[in-house]
Design an enzyme around this catalytic site. Structure first.
Site, short mmCIF file in Angstrom:
data_model
loop_
_atom_site.label_atom_id
_atom_site.label_comp_id
_atom_site.label_asym_id
_atom_site.label_seq_id
_atom_site.Cartn_x
_atom_site.Cartn_y
_atom_site.Cartn_z
N GLY A 27 -2.66 -4.88 -4.99
CA GLY A 27 -1.85 -6.08 -4.80
C GLY A 27 -2.51 -7.24 -5.54
N CYS A 51 9.77 1.30 -1.44
CA CYS A 51 10.42 0.62 -2.56
C CYS A 51 11.51 -0.29 -2.04
CB CYS A 51 11.01 1.60 -3.56
SG CYS A 51 11.81 0.73 -4.93
#
Lengths: 313, 271
Positions: free
Chosen positions: A253, A140
């Site tokens: 993605g 993250c």
């Protein structure tokens, strides 16, 4: 049986896949941070999912970052949510029982600032039979400590993986950051640490400036870049990683259509996750599953492995 | 579990019935969406989705009006960026992707015969029309105080809905009050049994201050940059004061799109 699984059966197509020993009815999953059972389930039947990958959960509640947390960019977006979540106890009490009513696998994404925090969250959820797998978020970009710091250093990546593996009673998937020169190095480190799978990519670090307000659009200045604009980068990294490790890859993605999902499977992913597309279209994940099914029918693929083997990349 | 629900929300391609400029940079658009018109509550919003591939986020726009009879939803929006620019070019007969009504709207007062004060700032005036119509059905008399930088809009519609309308602008004009909505309320001694406000945050904070001095509260509709607009991404949050089960006050980060956009002024952490 769900509507689409019924259709697949009628077409004579087997959509099921294996992800680190976990059998998924189909390869299309959600991506952590863009799915919430009650909210997403308002728009589609959650049982259609290969797996519900839930939002990052930490041992204790996190308040996340200040707002604005969202910015739109060309063909993509930035977020700096910072893993706001009510903590493992609340997840166990509120989210899991609700989600377990559906016929899907649950993959629980785990967040932490330190190895101890990752382990603590896993410990708190280890005995939940509803959870099929843990996905460890070492990537993250929106938290100051932990998060991406583990995902950009192979030594740390291996260490966090092996520590979590020591205590986890479930398969462990490590979520990788694209913010590295060579993602295969981190993937191999996770494999060496005993990871059962890797998932990639998390968001790319990005920035947006508000010309009217003359400041960074995000309160945190930088954030995670996702959406269709990053798809070629993600696809390349999935392809590289799938060749570098022998554990399965969950690819994601910028997947927006069934054909995008097919590309990731062709590049070596065992299954795929749909993230930002759920913001452009709340039921995107089910639409993509349906489009993948139609693509397979048109191309005469009777199973996901047939699809994968038809490509020579 | 008892709270398992079948999917009850959706995104549809709604036909645009009209899309006209009503003031500088302000557009009023009506679309056909019978099911959504049936469900809509004042204070809720819909996600409007741009068609351009490069624009990936929905634009949350509050519902200005919902007519069950004609099966239509009306939105009033400001052209502020590429998404709303795209919407502004839509012609009648074209379609636009619209979500089900979302969020928690205004709570309706339980009694009848009360006096309500509706405060709208700029495009924040839009939800006040739908609210005024619903309040009128409940026999609640409405005073609408609407504030604009320059050109006012929706005044006629609010009057037609039975509201007494007082309009303020930042530019001197013989027809309007010069100053802010709160200046106007103070000078005209405007008060009611309940208050509803939508507009820029500083205006909402000033309105809350005004009602608090009178020992009252106000329902405010907040705005925040949203991601998904339906509660999944946790992009839009605000700090809300709540009491836990032991009555202790605590601050929670709530989702504007799902837990709001309407909150009580007294719950909001304004600073």
């Amino acid at each position: 049986m769900t509507q689409l699984d019924q259709k697949a059966a009628e077409y004579g197509i087997d959509l099921s896949v294996d992800l680190a020993g976990v059998r998924l009815t189909n390869p299309v999953c959600t991506a952590s941070g863009t799915f919430s059972a009650r909210e997403s389930g308002q728009f589609y039947d959650i049982s259609e999912l290969g797996a519900a990958v839930t939002k990052g959960v930490s041992a204790v509640p996190w308040t996340g970052n200040d707002t604005p947390r969202i910015a739109e960019t060309y063909g993509g977006m930035l977020n700096s949510v910072g893993l706001q979540n009510p903590g493992a106890e609340a997840y166990r009490r509120d989210e899991l029982p609700y989600l377990s009513q559906f016929d899907t696998k649950i993959i629980t994404n785990i967040a932490g600032h330190s190895i101890e925090e990752y382990c603590e969250a896993v410990r708190m959820l280890n005995d939940c039979p509803e959870i099929s797998m843990f996905e460890i978020n070492i990537s993250c970009p929106n938290v100051s400590e932990g998060g991406m710091a583990f995902g950009t250093d192979p030594v740390m990546a291996e260490r966090v993986t092996s520590e979590v593996k020591k205590i986890s009673s479930k398969p462990v998937m490590i979520k990788l950051s694209p913010n590295v020169t060579d993602i295969t190095e981190i993937a191999r480190a996770a494999e060496a640490g005993g990871a059962d799978a890797v998932s990639l990519i998390n968001t790319l670090m990005g920035m947006h400036i508000d010309l009217k307000k003359r400041r960074a659009t995000l309160a945190r200045k930088t954030g995670g870049f996702s959406g269709p604009a990053i798809r070629p980068v993600a696809l390349r990294m999935v392809w590289e990683t799938a060749q570098a490790v022998s554990i399965p890859v969950l690819g994601m993605g910028g997947i927006c259509r069934g054909t995008d999902a097919a590309e990731f499977l062709a590049a070596g992913a065992s299954a795929v996750s749909v993230g930002t597309a759920a913001l452009s279209d709340p039921a995107a994940v089910v639409r993509i599953k349906s489009e993948l099914l139609e693509y397979m029918k048109e191309n005469g693929f009777a199973s996901i492995s047939e699809l994968k083997h038809a490509f020579h990349i | 579990m008892s709270d398992r629900k079948i999917p009850e929300k959706s995104v549809i391609a709604a036909e645009v019935l009209s899309n006209e400029k009503i003031a500088g940079g302000i557009i009023k658009m009506t679309v056909a969406a019978p099911q959504f018109a049936e469900e809509a509550q004042p204070g809720q919003f819909c996600n409007l989705y741009p068609a351009a591939d490069r624009l990936i986020l929905p634009r949350p726009v509050s519902i200005c009006d919902a007519e069950k009879e004609s099966g239509t939803l009306t939105f009033v929006y400001a052209v502020v960026g590429a998404g709303t620019e795209e919407f502004s070019k839509l012609k009648s007969g074209q379609s636009l992707r619209v979500s089900s009504p979302l969020g928690k709207g205004f709570r309706m007062p339980s009694g009848t015969g009360q006096k309500a004060v509706l405060i709208g700032g700029g495009v924040g005036t839009a939800p006040m029309l739908f609210l005024a119509k619903e309040l009128k059905k409940r026999n609640i008399h409405c005073t609408a105080v609407t504030g604009f930088r320059r050109e006012p809009f929706l005044s006629q519609e609010l009057k037609a809905a039975g509201a007494r309308v007082i309009t303020t602008t930042d530019l001197p004009s013989p027809d309007y009050f010069l100053g802010t909505v709160v200046d106007c309320m103070e000078i005209n001694e405007i008060s009611g049994d309940c208050y509803f406000a939508c507009g820029p945050r500083p205006m909402l904070a000033a309105v809350f201050d005004y009602v608090q001095k009178r020992g009252q509260d106000v329902q405010v509709s907040l705005e925040e940059r949203m991601g998904c607009g339906y509660g999944a991404c946790v992009g839009c949050v605000c700090d809300i004061r709540e009491k836990d089960k032991d009555g202790r006050e605590q601050i929670q980060r709530r989702k504007v799109c799902k837990d709001g956009p309407v909150f009580m002024g007294s719950e909001v952490i304004w600073s």
